[in-house]
Each structure stands twice: as C-alpha cells, then as structure tokens.
Design a protein around this motif. Structure first.
Motif, PDB file in Angstrom:
ATOM      1  N   UNK A 269     -61.789  31.941 -26.208  1.00  0.00           N
ATOM      2  CA  UNK A 269     -60.581  31.415 -25.557  1.00  0.00           C
ATOM      3  C   UNK A 269     -60.920  30.142 -24.780  1.00  0.00           C
ATOM      4  N   UNK A 270     -62.035  30.149 -24.064  1.00  0.00           N
ATOM      5  CA  UNK A 270     -62.423  28.975 -23.288  1.00  0.00           C
ATOM      6  C   UNK A 270     -62.806  27.798 -24.173  1.00  0.00           C
ATOM      7  N   UNK A 271     -63.528  28.057 -25.250  1.00  0.00           N
ATOM      8  CA  UNK A 271     -63.931  26.964 -26.131  1.00  0.00           C
ATOM      9  C   UNK A 271     -62.725  26.315 -26.811  1.00  0.00           C
ATOM     10  N   UNK A 272     -61.670  27.100 -27.062  1.00  0.00           N
ATOM     11  CA  UNK A 272     -60.482  26.585 -27.735  1.00  0.00           C
ATOM     12  C   UNK A 272     -59.564  25.856 -26.768  1.00  0.00           C
ATOM     13  N   UNK A 273     -59.366  26.418 -25.581  1.00  0.00           N
ATOM     14  CA  UNK A 273     -58.321  25.917 -24.678  1.00  0.00           C
ATOM     15  C   UNK A 273     -58.839  25.163 -23.460  1.00  0.00           C
ATOM     16  N   UNK A 274     -60.149  25.086 -23.242  1.00  0.00           N
ATOM     17  CA  UNK A 274     -60.664  24.509 -21.992  1.00  0.00           C
ATOM     18  C   UNK A 274     -60.252  23.054 -21.813  1.00  0.00           C
ATOM     19  N   UNK A 275     -60.340  22.243 -22.875  1.00  0.00           N
ATOM     20  CA  UNK A 275     -60.021  20.826 -22.752  1.00  0.00           C
ATOM     21  C   UNK A 275     -58.545  20.607 -22.441  1.00  0.00           C
ATOM     22  N   UNK A 276     -57.680  21.319 -23.153  1.00  0.00           N
ATOM     23  CA  UNK A 276     -56.242  21.166 -22.902  1.00  0.00           C
ATOM     24  C   UNK A 276     -55.871  21.691 -21.516  1.00  0.00           C
ATOM     25  N   UNK A 277     -56.569  22.739 -21.055  1.00  0.00           N
ATOM     26  CA  UNK A 277     -56.312  23.240 -19.705  1.00  0.00           C
ATOM     27  C   UNK A 277     -56.746  22.231 -18.645  1.00  0.00           C
ATOM     28  N   UNK A 278     -57.850  21.540 -18.906  1.00  0.00           N
ATOM     29  CA  UNK A 278     -58.306  20.505 -17.980  1.00  0.00           C
ATOM     30  C   UNK A 278     -57.242  19.423 -17.831  1.00  0.00           C
ATOM     31  N   UNK A 279     -56.758  18.909 -18.952  1.00  0.00           N
ATOM     32  CA  UNK A 279     -55.717  17.882 -18.903  1.00  0.00           C
ATOM     33  C   UNK A 279     -54.446  18.427 -18.272  1.00  0.00           C
ATOM     34  N   UNK A 280     -54.148  19.675 -18.572  1.00  0.00           N
ATOM     35  CA  UNK A 280     -52.948  20.313 -18.032  1.00  0.00           C
ATOM     36  C   UNK A 280     -52.964  20.308 -16.506  1.00  0.00           C
ATOM     37  N   UNK A 281     -54.073  20.732 -15.911  1.00  0.00           N
ATOM     38  CA  UNK A 281     -54.148  20.818 -14.456  1.00  0.00           C
ATOM     39  C   UNK A 281     -54.307  19.445 -13.813  1.00  0.00           C
ATOM     40  N   UNK A 282     -54.934  18.497 -14.521  1.00  0.00           N
ATOM     41  CA  UNK A 282     -55.060  17.155 -13.971  1.00  0.00           C
ATOM     42  C   UNK A 282     -53.700  16.464 -13.878  1.00  0.00           C
ATOM     43  N   UNK A 283     -52.848  16.703 -14.861  1.00  0.00           N
ATOM     44  CA  UNK A 283     -51.528  16.055 -14.878  1.00  0.00           C
ATOM     45  C   UNK A 283     -50.457  16.873 -14.158  1.00  0.00           C
ATOM     46  N   UNK A 284     -50.712  18.170 -13.950  1.00  0.00           N
ATOM     47  CA  UNK A 284     -49.676  19.039 -13.384  1.00  0.00           C
ATOM     48  C   UNK A 284     -49.234  18.577 -12.001  1.00  0.00           C
ATOM     49  N   UNK A 285     -50.197  18.237 -11.142  1.00  0.00           N
ATOM     50  CA  UNK A 285     -49.845  17.838  -9.781  1.00  0.00           C
ATOM     51  C   UNK A 285     -48.981  16.590  -9.772  1.00  0.00           C
ATOM     52  N   UNK A 286     -49.378  15.577 -10.562  1.00  0.00           N
ATOM     53  CA  UNK A 286     -48.605  14.334 -10.608  1.00  0.00           C
ATOM     54  C   UNK A 286     -47.238  14.555 -11.245  1.00  0.00           C
ATOM     55  N   UNK A 287     -47.213  15.364 -12.303  1.00  0.00           N
ATOM     56  CA  UNK A 287     -45.943  15.628 -12.983  1.00  0.00           C
ATOM     57  C   UNK A 287     -44.957  16.322 -12.051  1.00  0.00           C
ATOM     58  N   UNK A 288     -45.406  17.372 -11.369  1.00  0.00           N
ATOM     59  CA  UNK A 288     -44.538  18.098 -10.441  1.00  0.00           C
ATOM     60  C   UNK A 288     -44.105  17.182  -9.292  1.00  0.00           C
ATOM     61  N   UNK A 289     -45.031  16.316  -8.847  1.00  0.00           N
ATOM     62  CA  UNK A 289     -44.711  15.366  -7.777  1.00  0.00           C
ATOM     63  C   UNK A 289     -43.580  14.432  -8.198  1.00  0.00           C
ATOM     64  N   UNK A 290     -43.702  13.814  -9.369  1.00  0.00           N
ATOM     65  CA  UNK A 290     -42.688  12.859  -9.840  1.00  0.00           C
ATOM     66  C   UNK A 290     -41.346  13.555 -10.095  1.00  0.00           C
TER      67      UNK A 290
END
Length: 403
Positions: A269-290
């Motif tokens: 699960x981590x090998x498949x989804x880790x990269x997309x989860x990283x981008x997800x959490x990096x953009x989540x704060x800014x997205x929710x802010x905007x």
C-alpha cells in the motif's frame, strides 16, 4: 435461505467500476476482449490529453490573473482547482508507474480474502464492509458533487434564465476559469464543444482523484479486518499447554504467517500510494486555504460551490487520516493480544514464536508519505492548522491591499 458469500470483486467493486468509466481497467490483464481493451485505452489517453490541456489553460489564466490586484480574487479561485487537478494527475501517474505492483497487491488481497459465509462471519466482514460502504458513499457524493456543480451549473443557470425566465440572451459561461487561445464563446458549436470538454475533464479528474483513495480505503479496511481477526484468535486461544504443544505451535505458526503477510501487504500500500499521498498533503493545506478564502470573499452564488469543494477536501483528508489511524491501532492490538494470552504455562517453542509475533507488532503497520510521519489523526490536525495559518495570512494581505 443462507446469504451467499461475498467475493473480493464485490468488495472492491466501487473503485474498479469508477476507473472503468474513464477507460482505466485494473483487471485488463484478465480480459479476453481485445477490442474492449483498446477502446478503454483510447478513452483513457484521449481523456487525459484533454484534461491536461485544460490544466495548462488554468495555469495560464492563474498567472495572468496574478498580474493585477483587481483579478487576484479570480486567481485564488483558480488555485484550488489547479491543486485538485495536479493531485488527480499525479495519482494517475502513480497508478501507471506501480500498475504491476497494484495488480499483484489486489491478487494477494483476493487470495487472503475470506471465502465462505462462516469465515466472513468470523472475520466480521459484513460490519467492516458496511462501514466502508458508508465512507465511500459520502466521499464519492461530495467529490462528484463538487465537479458536477462547477461544470454543470453555468449551463443549467443559463438554460433556466433563457427558456423559463425570458432572458434576452443565453449566457455562454464556463464552470472553470481557463484560458483558451481562441474565442470559446463566439460560435454556438465551439462553445458547446469546449463546454463538454470541460465537463469530461472535470469528471475524469474527480474519478482519478476519488478512485485511488477508494482503493486505499478498501485495502486498509481488509488489512484492519485481518489484524483484528488475528488479535481475537490470540485472545480466545486458551488451550495452549505443554500437553498439546505440537497443535498449539501449528496454530500459532499459521497466525504468525498471516500476520507477516498483512505487514507485507501494508508495505505494498505504501509503495503504491506514498508519492500521491505526499503530494496530497503538500497541496491540501494550500487548497483548503484558498477555498476558505473564496468562501469569505465571493458572492452568494459562488459560496455554495466553494462550500461543497471545501467539505469534499476536508472529508478527503479526514478519510485518509482516519484509515491511517485505524491501521496503526489494529496492528498494535496484535501485540497486546499476544501478551494477554495464558502463555506462561506453554511450551518453550510456543513462547519463542509468541515473542517473534510481539516483536513484529511493535512497529505498527501504517500509511506513510515520504518525509512524513505515519498518517494519523495528528496529521489531520496539522493540515487544518497549517490551512488556517495560510488563510489568515492571505486574508490579512488581501485586506491590506484593498485598503
């Protein structure tokens, strides 16, 4: 009449079917229909080509809007859509890169899935699946409501005003602010062709964003189910003694092997989804802010759309964090259950196996993104905290410039 046993295909049906609607068939290697495979592949490639052209148009519009303070509100309105699009795009890229690993993962999950009604009752599959379906239903409704509201609302509004309220002209507006190198509203056929391209791009983004998380939810649900089953077996096994040591050891060996398999699958699960989860959490704060900024600064008409978007974004982050926390808790419970056994009267070999199981459980299975700690409710609180800090900064800056 006894109910039929659930199959793994039925258990994971929702994300698989959603993926198929955009041309992505995760079980393509099992399909004997070559023409169908080619049609789906063409649909997928054409869809993502159209989608990425739209994303490029959004980026150009965003850069142009930033050049003027008068249009900065429009720029912040485009920003969360760009963030959502990037996450959807990279989730699809991650799936493409790890396609073989994902297929192996699904095959192994299917092999481990309880097959009979009796086994499924022992694993408490109906209860687990019921909760999973509700979570998937709420998340799916919110995610598709966001994309549908943004893409369909302008045409629906113009239709009502023109045909029912007697407006003199049919307003040719779009749901997303995108720069086009041509006059997209000049001719009727050009407008509708462009509009349908936006609708399809929005749906594809929603499905790509949604389905990856639904597969993650289904995988973690099954892993938690197995960890809980192992814990119950350990707690309920009171027959361990020196008199029947061989049977006890075989019983414990089977649980140790199953536990090791679950830990291996959690790493898949981590090998498949880790990269997309990283981008997800990096953009989540800014997205929710905007999005939050748009809710406080837009007209009443736009506020409804952005509230749906904000709710979908908050729920998406919460769902991932919730299941990350559940996976850690379920895997840690195995060690507690092993220790709470009546092990002090057992054979020495049995005790050694039990120690191995306890040691393995000390490092819990978890969902991880690179450079991030294991995802849990603490992660959710950090995302919300960062979002509020960005929002306060943006709101203050915009107010100061406005004055």
């Amino acid at each position: 009449m006894l109910p039929a046993a659930r199959t793994f295909g039925e258990f994971i049906r929702i994300p698989i079917r959603f993926y198929q609607t955009i041309g992505e068939d995760l079980y393509e290697h099992r399909s004997p229909h070559r023409i169908r495979r080619l049609i789906l592949k063409a649909l997928l490639y054409i869809g993502f080509l159209n989608f990425n052209v739209l994303v490029l148009g959004e980026i150009i519009y965003f850069v142009k809007a930033l050049n003027s303070f008068a249009t900065v509100l429009e720029a912040t309105g485009v920003a969360p859509c760009i963030g959502f699009s990037f996450v959807a795009d990279f989730k699809q890229i991650a799936l493409t890169v790890h396609r073989q690993t994902l297929r192996e993962h699904l095959d192994q999950m299917e092999e481990l899935f309880p097959k009979t009604v009796r086994q499924q009752a022992q694993y408490k599959l109906p209860q687990r699946e019921r909760v999973m379906r509700r979570v998937m239903g709420v998340f799916t409704l919110l995610c598709l409501a966001y994309t549908t509201t943004f893409s369909v609302y302008p045409a629906l509004k113009a239709t009502v005003q023109y045909w029912l309220l007697g407006a003199p002209t049919f307003e040719r507006n779009f749901g997303f602010a995108i720069w086009y190198p041509y006059n997209a509203t000049g001719k009727t056929w050009v407008y509708w062709l462009t509009y349908m391209g936006q609708v399809h791009g929005a749906y594809l983004a929603g499905v790509a964003f949604l389905s990856a998380d639904l597969i993650l939810v289904a995988s973690v649900t099954q892993l938690c189910m197995h960890f809980d089953y192992i814990s119950r077996c350990l707690e309920d096994f009171a027959g361990a003694s020196k008199k029947c040591a061989e049977e006890d050891i075989k019983y414990l060996q089977a649980l140790v092997v199953r536990h090791a398999k679950c830990l291996e699958l959690s790493e898949h699960v981590n090998s498949i989804f880790s990269f997309s989860l990283l981008l997800n959490f990096l953009t989540a704060s800014l997205t929710i802010c905007f999005i939050g900024f748009q809710v406080t600064a837009s007209s009443t008409e736009d506020i409804v759309k952005y509230i749906i978007f904000l709710t979908a974004s908050l729920v998406q982050v919460f769902v991932v964090c919730y299941y990350g926390d559940e996976l850690m808790t379920a895997s840690l419970r195995v060690g507690d259950a092993a220790y709470n056994q009546n092990w002090f009267e057992c054979d020495t070999r049995y005790k050694r196996l039990l120690i191995i199981l306890i040691l393995r459980s000390q490092k819990p299975a978890s969902i991880r993104a690179p450079t991030f700690p294991p995802i849990s409710f603490n992660t959710y609180m950090k995302v919300i905290s960062m979002s509020y800090q960005f929002f306060a900064l943006l709101r203050t800056t915009y107010s100061d410039k406005g004055n």
